[in-house]
Design a protein around this motif. Structure first.
Motif, PDB file in Angstrom:
ATOM      1  N   ILE A 115       0.859  -1.181   0.000  1.00 37.71           N
ATOM      2  CA  ILE A 115       0.000   0.000   0.000  1.00 37.71           C
ATOM      3  C   ILE A 115       0.898   1.234   0.000  1.00 37.71           C
ATOM      4  N   HIS A 116       0.521   2.246  -0.786  1.00 31.49           N
ATOM      5  CA  HIS A 116       1.362   3.444  -0.918  1.00 31.49           C
ATOM      6  C   HIS A 116       0.803   4.642  -0.172  1.00 31.49           C
ATOM      7  N   ASP A 117      -0.105   4.419   0.754  1.00 32.46           N
ATOM      8  CA  ASP A 117      -0.666   5.550   1.500  1.00 32.46           C
ATOM      9  C   ASP A 117       0.411   6.294   2.289  1.00 32.46           C
ATOM     10  N   GLY A 118       1.306   5.540   2.940  1.00 35.93           N
ATOM     11  CA  GLY A 118       2.371   6.183   3.716  1.00 35.93           C
ATOM     12  C   GLY A 118       3.299   6.986   2.835  1.00 35.93           C
ATOM     13  N   LEU A 119       3.637   6.450   1.683  1.00 32.69           N
ATOM     14  CA  LEU A 119       4.503   7.175   0.751  1.00 32.69           C
ATOM     15  C   LEU A 119       3.797   8.421   0.222  1.00 32.69           C
ATOM     16  N   TYR A 120       2.501   8.300  -0.048  1.00 40.90           N
ATOM     17  CA  TYR A 120       1.745   9.471  -0.518  1.00 40.90           C
ATOM     18  C   TYR A 120       1.743  10.572   0.537  1.00 40.90           C
ATOM     19  N   PRO A 178       0.773  17.303  -9.242  1.00 42.00           N
ATOM     20  CA  PRO A 178       0.703  17.611 -10.678  1.00 42.00           C
ATOM     21  C   PRO A 178      -0.610  17.068 -11.260  1.00 42.00           C
ATOM     22  N   LEU A 179      -1.109  17.714 -12.295  1.00 34.82           N
ATOM     23  CA  LEU A 179      -2.372  17.327 -12.897  1.00 34.82           C
ATOM     24  C   LEU A 179      -2.339  15.895 -13.401  1.00 34.82           C
ATOM     25  N   ARG A 180      -1.216  15.493 -13.966  1.00 30.87           N
ATOM     26  CA  ARG A 180      -1.111  14.129 -14.483  1.00 30.87           C
ATOM     27  C   ARG A 180      -1.384  13.096 -13.387  1.00 30.87           C
ATOM     28  N   VAL A 181      -0.869  13.366 -12.175  1.00 31.42           N
ATOM     29  CA  VAL A 181      -1.073  12.444 -11.065  1.00 31.42           C
ATOM     30  C   VAL A 181      -2.542  12.396 -10.671  1.00 31.42           C
ATOM     31  N   VAL A 182      -3.199  13.559 -10.647  1.00 29.29           N
ATOM     32  CA  VAL A 182      -4.617  13.603 -10.312  1.00 29.29           C
ATOM     33  C   VAL A 182      -5.421  12.783 -11.317  1.00 29.29           C
ATOM     34  N   VAL A 183      -5.092  12.906 -12.613  1.00 35.43           N
ATOM     35  CA  VAL A 183      -5.787  12.147 -13.647  1.00 35.43           C
ATOM     36  C   VAL A 183      -5.603  10.649 -13.412  1.00 35.43           C
ATOM     37  N   GLN A 184      -4.378  10.246 -13.068  1.00 33.09           N
ATOM     38  CA  GLN A 184      -4.122   8.832 -12.785  1.00 33.09           C
ATOM     39  C   GLN A 184      -4.959   8.356 -11.603  1.00 33.09           C
ATOM     40  N   VAL A 185      -5.036   9.160 -10.574  1.00 31.27           N
ATOM     41  CA  VAL A 185      -5.820   8.794  -9.393  1.00 31.27           C
ATOM     42  C   VAL A 185      -7.280   8.595  -9.759  1.00 31.27           C
ATOM     43  N   LEU A 186      -7.832   9.555 -10.502  1.00 32.14           N
ATOM     44  CA  LEU A 186      -9.237   9.462 -10.881  1.00 32.14           C
ATOM     45  C   LEU A 186      -9.485   8.249 -11.771  1.00 32.14           C
ATOM     46  N   TYR A 187      -8.607   7.998 -12.672  1.00 26.44           N
ATOM     47  CA  TYR A 187      -8.752   6.872 -13.595  1.00 26.44           C
ATOM     48  C   TYR A 187      -8.814   5.550 -12.830  1.00 26.44           C
ATOM     49  N   ARG A 204     -12.216  17.480   0.991  1.00 22.21           N
ATOM     50  CA  ARG A 204     -10.768  17.696   1.024  1.00 22.21           C
ATOM     51  C   ARG A 204     -10.266  17.175   2.349  1.00 22.21           C
ATOM     52  N   HIS A 205      -9.406  16.179   2.278  1.00 21.03           N
ATOM     53  CA  HIS A 205      -8.859  15.586   3.499  1.00 21.03           C
ATOM     54  C   HIS A 205      -7.478  16.126   3.755  1.00 21.03           C
ATOM     55  N   SER A 206      -7.096  16.119   5.017  1.00 22.10           N
ATOM     56  CA  SER A 206      -5.716  16.480   5.374  1.00 22.10           C
ATOM     57  C   SER A 206      -5.125  15.327   6.151  1.00 22.10           C
ATOM     58  N   ILE A 207      -4.049  14.749   5.619  1.00 21.19           N
ATOM     59  CA  ILE A 207      -3.391  13.641   6.324  1.00 21.19           C
ATOM     60  C   ILE A 207      -2.006  14.027   6.768  1.00 21.19           C
ATOM     61  N   SER A 208      -1.708  15.283   6.710  1.00 21.99           N
ATOM     62  CA  SER A 208      -0.369  15.743   7.087  1.00 21.99           C
ATOM     63  C   SER A 208      -0.333  16.079   8.546  1.00 21.99           C
ATOM     64  N   SER A 265      -6.809   8.005  -2.100  1.00 23.22           N
ATOM     65  CA  SER A 265      -7.188   8.448  -3.445  1.00 23.22           C
ATOM     66  C   SER A 265      -8.117   9.649  -3.378  1.00 23.22           C
ATOM     67  N   ALA A 266      -9.058   9.605  -2.415  1.00 22.26           N
ATOM     68  CA  ALA A 266      -9.985  10.727  -2.270  1.00 22.26           C
ATOM     69  C   ALA A 266      -9.238  12.012  -1.940  1.00 22.26           C
ATOM     70  N   HIS A 267      -8.255  11.884  -1.082  1.00 20.20           N
ATOM     71  CA  HIS A 267      -7.443  13.056  -0.740  1.00 20.20           C
ATOM     72  C   HIS A 267      -6.641  13.531  -1.945  1.00 20.20           C
ATOM     73  N   ALA A 268      -6.023  12.575  -2.637  1.00 20.94           N
ATOM     74  CA  ALA A 268      -5.176  12.936  -3.779  1.00 20.94           C
ATOM     75  C   ALA A 268      -5.975  13.564  -4.896  1.00 20.94           C
ATOM     76  N   ALA A 269      -7.219  13.111  -5.110  1.00 18.64           N
ATOM     77  CA  ALA A 269      -8.037  13.651  -6.193  1.00 18.64           C
ATOM     78  C   ALA A 269      -8.325  15.131  -6.011  1.00 18.64           C
TER      79      ALA A 269
END
Length: 573
Positions: free
Chosen positions: A398-403, A448-457, A569-573, A438-442
């Protein structure tokens, strides 16, 4: 404490002042002996009847027509000489653990052996050592401490070695058979306690630790080496003794003037650490990391640091982020690199056993380093990327920690260029994000926009593959395997971005942040819907209809739909 009294006559040594002593007698003294600053006015006959050396010294003085003798190198100084002299007179003297080493060395110097007189001082001392001192735990410890100031005499006479043997033999005794007195109180409390015991009147396995930790480092090393080499002592108790010793003697802050002595202490402790393998490395990772920190401060040898790095790598899965934050990132990188190198040698069977038994060493290290990356505010982009790339793929299912770490870094470094952000986000596989991440990242404007598109996809793929109404599947699971290739995904993303024409400015606008008024019902954000309409023609309408049919006047239940969970909008920081 054991003691032995020799002689039966009353002590008639008196002093005129601080530095002059004489034996009271009907006869005048016929020899003057200078021992350091002290002068003794004595009689030849008692001394000559017990000491070979005194016979020679008196003979030499007679040849020089003088009755004065100077002794400057007797071990134990004037105090030891005085006891020996009183023994020659038959006066009562008391020997104990505090003075027996010096008297034994002085008797050897004066050559008070059996060939001069039967039952001489050396013989009587040896009897007392074997029958008294070395049978007592505390007396053996006390005598051992006195040997340091009498080197090399105490070594040549094997007094030092015999004390070590006596102490180590008692440490290795079965605790159930111990009858002698020992220190039972515990000076340390809380997390510094060695072991807590719940049974009364039971001798603990570490009963000896406190007393041995009062020894200076070289004596401590000799005792611990003897105990360790026997193979009969539990390595965990040895490790705790070392930790206790460091807590007892190593200062919290080290001054430059103390670096040399502390360097010797640290290097000695490291040399005594029990080292077996990852499953049997008994020292805690926190203790090892603190030792490693001090090793750098005192300028320890590279071999010592390398030993500590190896030991830390064996216990890295037990470390905390706080433990790692006391070190420079270069050292953390070095430790992780060693861990990864050792990990490659672990068989799949061993790794499976670790996981089944609840250890999860590899997963624990993956989580640890992700948390470290998220907590260290001093990382550069290069150090962040290099350390992150060290972690094996298997350590991050799982990449949540890395995100979270990436998001924190973006927040701390808003000045990053587009290429730098791309490099940073390239560490993350959005297919391995849970729905919450993913919800937070979206909705994350820092990505970057490219990352958001990947998340949504991939979030849409998750929704399509999740059973209807399955909260667990949509909330906590990475995206399921898909047939699309990575190349086709990139093409779809680029096409979607091109058609939608989203910009950084539009991403920050109010219309892209929510699908309804504050606090009211919220649907999938319009930005996300537009992207999906371009990626999957027709999907957008079905999504809209499903949203309406599910009731647009109420918020959907917590995690029942991944698309509805992305509107906040979530905050995980």
């Amino acid at each position: 404490m054991k003691f032995m009294k020799l002689g039966s006559k009353p002590d008639t040594f008196e002093s005129d002042d601080k530095f002059h002593k004489y034996a009271v007698s009907d006869l005048d003294s016929d020899v003057t002996i200078n021992v350091g600053e002290f002068t003794f006015y004595l009689h030849k006959f008692p001394l000559l009847s017990k000491s070979n050396r005194m016979q020679r010294l008196v003979s030499q003085a007679s040849e020089e027509n003088t009755d004065e003798i100077t002794i400057s190198d007797i071990p134990g100084g004037y105090k030891a000489f005085e006891i020996c002299a009183k023994f020659c007179y038959g006066m009562t003297v008391t020997l104990n653990a505090y003075n027996i080493t010096s008297v034994r060395c002085a008797a050897e110097y004066l050559e008070m052996t059996e060939d001069v007189d039967r039952g001489n001082l050396i013989y009587k001392i040896e009897v007392f050592l074997n029958s008294g001192i070395f049978r007592s735990w505390k007396d053996s410890i006390i005598m051992l401490q006195t040997t340091k100031s009498l080197l090399p005499w105490s070594e040549d006479l094997k007094l030092f070695a015999r004390c070590i043997d006596s102490v180590s033999a008692k440490i290795l005794t079965n605790p159930e058979t111990i009858t002698w007195s020992y220190t039972h109180n515990r000076k340390l409390s809380g997390q510094d306690k060695i072991v807590e015991y719940h049974r009364e009147n039971v001798v603990p396995k570490d009963w000896w630790v406190e007393d041995v930790c009062e020894l200076e480092i070289d004596m401590f090393k000799n005792v611990m080496s003897a105990v360790k080499s026997s193979g009969r002592m539990n390595c965990g108790v040895i490790s705790e003794a070392l930790r206790y010793y460091v807590a007892r003697w190593l200062p919290e802050s080290i001054e430059s003037s103390e670096a040399s002595s502390n360097k010797h202490l640290v290097e000695t402790v490291v040399s005594l650490l029990p080292r077996v393998n990852r499953a049997m490395s008994y020292s805690t990772c926190s203790f090892l990391l603190k030792l490693l920190k001090v090793s750098f401060l005192v300028g320890a040898e590279e071999t010592v640091i390398e030993d500590l790095v190896e030991n830390v790598s064996l216990k890295l899965h037990e470390a905390s982020v706080k433990d790692l934050l006391i070190h420079e990132v270069e050292l953390v990188h070095r430790i992780v690199d060693r861990f990864v190198g050792d990990e490659k040698g672990v068989s799949e069977d061993d790794r499976y056993k670790e996981f089944v038994l609840g250890n999860g060493v590899l997963l624990s290290v993956g989580r640890l380093i992700d948390a470290y990356l998220a907590s260290n505010r001093d990382l550069t982009l290069s150090s962040f990327v290099d350390l992150s790339e060290l972690i094996p793929e298997a350590a991050r299912p799982i990449h949540d920690g890395l995100y979270k770490a990436i998001d924190t870094f973006l927040k701390e470094h808003p000045e990053l260029t587009k290429s730098e952000k791309k490099r940073l986000c390239g560490l993350m596989d959005v297919r391995k994000l849970t729905s919450e991440a993913s919800a937070h990242a979206a909705q994350n404007e820092r990505l970057p926009l490219r990352v958001v598109v990947q998340v949504l996809y991939f979030e849409q793929l998750r929704a399509n593959h999740s059973p209807v109404g399955s909260v667990a599947a949509s909330s906590h699971s990475p995206v399921p395997p898909v047939k699309k290739t990575e190349e086709s995904i990139v093409v779809v993303e680029e096409e979607a971005v091109k058609k939608v024409g989203l910009s950084k400015k539009s991403r920050g606008s109010k219309s892209t942040r929510s699908g309804g008024g504050a606090g009211g019902p919220q649907l999938m954000p319009s930005r996300s819907r537009r992207i999906f309409e371009k990626i999957w023609p027709g999907k957008g309408e079905s999504n809209k209809s499903s949203e309406v049919s599910s009731g647009s006047s109420q918020s959907p239940p917590g995690k029942s739909s991944s698309s509805s969970s992305r509107d906040r909008r979530h905050s995980i920081s």
